[in-house]
Design an enzyme around this catalytic site. Structure first.
Site, PDB file in Angstrom:
ATOM      1  N   HIS A  62       0.847  -1.192   0.000  1.00 25.39           N
ATOM      2  CA  HIS A  62       0.000   0.000   0.000  1.00 25.39           C
ATOM      3  C   HIS A  62       0.880   1.239   0.000  1.00 25.39           C
ATOM      4  CE1 HIS A  62       0.805  -0.647   4.272  1.00 25.39           C
ATOM      5  NE2 HIS A  62       0.292   0.545   4.568  1.00 25.39           N
ATOM      6  N   HIS A  64       1.266   3.888   2.017  1.00 25.26           N
ATOM      7  CA  HIS A  64       1.719   4.613   3.206  1.00 25.26           C
ATOM      8  C   HIS A  64       3.241   4.705   3.187  1.00 25.26           C
ATOM      9  CE1 HIS A  64      -2.115   4.154   5.884  1.00 25.26           C
ATOM     10  NE2 HIS A  64      -2.099   5.289   5.214  1.00 25.26           N
ATOM     11  N   ASP A  66       5.747   4.454   5.240  1.00 27.32           N
ATOM     12  CA  ASP A  66       6.670   3.496   5.841  1.00 27.32           C
ATOM     13  C   ASP A  66       6.781   2.208   5.038  1.00 27.32           C
ATOM     14  OD1 ASP A  66       3.984   3.061   6.694  1.00 27.32           O
ATOM     15  OD2 ASP A  66       4.660   1.755   8.309  1.00 27.32           O
ATOM     16  N   HIS A  67       6.044   2.141   3.926  1.00 22.72           N
ATOM     17  CA  HIS A  67       6.107   0.972   3.056  1.00 22.72           C
ATOM     18  C   HIS A  67       6.669   1.289   1.666  1.00 22.72           C
ATOM     19  CE1 HIS A  67       3.708  -1.808   5.666  1.00 22.72           C
ATOM     20  NE2 HIS A  67       3.397  -0.642   6.191  1.00 22.72           N
ATOM     21  N   HIS A 139      -7.553  -1.897   5.753  1.00 27.10           N
ATOM     22  CA  HIS A 139      -6.660  -0.909   6.341  1.00 27.10           C
ATOM     23  C   HIS A 139      -7.261   0.470   6.079  1.00 27.10           C
ATOM     24  CE1 HIS A 139      -3.037   0.567   8.091  1.00 27.10           C
ATOM     25  NE2 HIS A 139      -2.509   1.042   6.974  1.00 27.10           N
ATOM     26  N   ASP A 210      -0.508  -4.059   5.916  1.00 31.10           N
ATOM     27  CA  ASP A 210      -1.195  -3.652   7.132  1.00 31.10           C
ATOM     28  C   ASP A 210      -2.669  -4.032   7.046  1.00 31.10           C
ATOM     29  OD1 ASP A 210       1.235  -2.578   7.680  1.00 31.10           O
ATOM     30  OD2 ASP A 210       0.588  -0.490   7.694  1.00 31.10           O
ATOM     31  N   HIS A 268       6.290  -5.579  11.616  1.00 32.02           N
ATOM     32  CA  HIS A 268       5.586  -4.292  11.688  1.00 32.02           C
ATOM     33  C   HIS A 268       5.174  -4.032  13.138  1.00 32.02           C
ATOM     34  CE1 HIS A 268       2.606  -1.128  10.669  1.00 32.02           C
ATOM     35  NE2 HIS A 268       3.350  -0.966   9.579  1.00 32.02           N
TER      36      HIS A 268
END
Length: 306
Positions: A62, A64, A66-67, A139, A210, A268
């Site tokens: 996805h 976001h 942090d990914h 998510h 997530d 995570h």
């Protein structure tokens, strides 16, 4: 198949955990695939044995940060590695716009072919060795989990039966192993099914983005040899996890148990938990799923054959 965890922290890095990235080695001349690429992923790669010119595919769960904040730099650096061939990048709708914007504003240029595939649920990639399926998770934004299935391999030759039938070793063994029936010099016919055991099932690895607990997480992890599942929060924090679109370690254990997975590795993990707290979190849920462990950065593990 071998899994290498390059980043295991949720949201932001810590002194010991970088943000999310997981590598899957396929056993072909150190070739590997990458699942997510949080900021600093290429630095983690430099500290590992993995080389960017051996990277064949990237799967983003996805959008976001942090990914995927580490993706533009990683893609650009790959041009400096001799022998870096074509690369396929899979991700949710919007991944192409993100990369195009980053490259346009930075005037970056790649010395290799980059194929960007914006995915929907279903089978998203197939080759002679593996099939990759994706399903949507639950998510705060659109997010996917991936299931990698290794194709079956031919069964073992029955050497005793071959000797009884008088089949000479050599090319005929290879034909029978590949499922081909043969005729020997004297005209005797030998069927592959008579001398080759049943196909050996391939291994399955599920790597989820997530998510809160959901039916698709169970489907992706169904009978998986290894399920990689997020565990942002500790057991007892389910209400907070749900509010942020995440799972607790007990949620992850429940998904693994319902799916019939053979092994669960959680990642995570929120920066609020130190190593001792993580160990306690794992021990507290072994009654739900005993074969559970927590990943840490640079943790490597083989995916055992059945």
């Amino acid at each position: 198949m071998r899994i290498v965890f390059l980043g295991t922290s949720a949201g932001r890095p810590t002194k010991t955990r970088n943000v999310t990235s997981v590598a899957l080695l396929l056993g072909r001349h150190n070739r590997f695939w990458l699942f997510d690429a949080g900021e600093g992923t290429q630095h983690r790669l430099l500290a590992s044995k993995l080389k960017l010119n051996k990277l064949e595919r990237i799967f983003i769960t996805h959008l976001h940060g942090d990914h995927l904040y580490g993706l533009p730099g990683l893609l650009t650096s790959r041009s400096y590695f001799e022998g870096a061939g074509p690369l396929r990048l899979f991700g949710p709708p919007g991944i192409r716009e993100y990369i195009d914007c980053a490259f346009k504003t930075s005037e970056a240029h790649l010395d290799y072919e980059l194929d960007i595939v914006e995915i929907e649920a279903g089978t998203i990639a197939e080759d002679e060795g593996h099939k990759v399926e994706a399903l949507e998770l639950e998510h705060r934004i659109r997010c996917f989990g991936y299931r990698v299935t290794e194709r079956p391999v031919p069964g073992q030759l029955d050497l005793a039966a071959l000797a009884r039938l008088g089949v000479p070793s050599g090319p005929l063994f290879g034909k029978l192993k590949r499922g081909e029936d043969i005729s020997m010099a004297d005209g005797t016919a030998v069927r592959s099914a008579e001398v080759v055991g049943p196909p050996i099932p391939g291994r399955t690895v599920a790597i989820l983005g997530d998510t809160t607990p959901c039916a698709n997480a169970v489907m992706l992890g169904k009978d998986a040899d290894v399920l990689v599942h997020e565990a942002t929060f500790a057991a007892g924090m389910e209400e907070k996890a749900l509010a942020y679109g995440h799972s607790t370690v007990r949620d992850a254990a429940g998904i693994a148990a319902e799916a019939g997975a053979k092994r669960l590795i959680v990642t995570h993990i929120s920066s609020r938990f130190d190593d001792e707290a993580v160990a306690r979190m794992i021990d507290e849920v072994k009654d739900v799923f005993p074969n559970i462990e927590a990943a840490e950065d640079f943790y490597e593990t083989d995916v055992a054959k059945n």
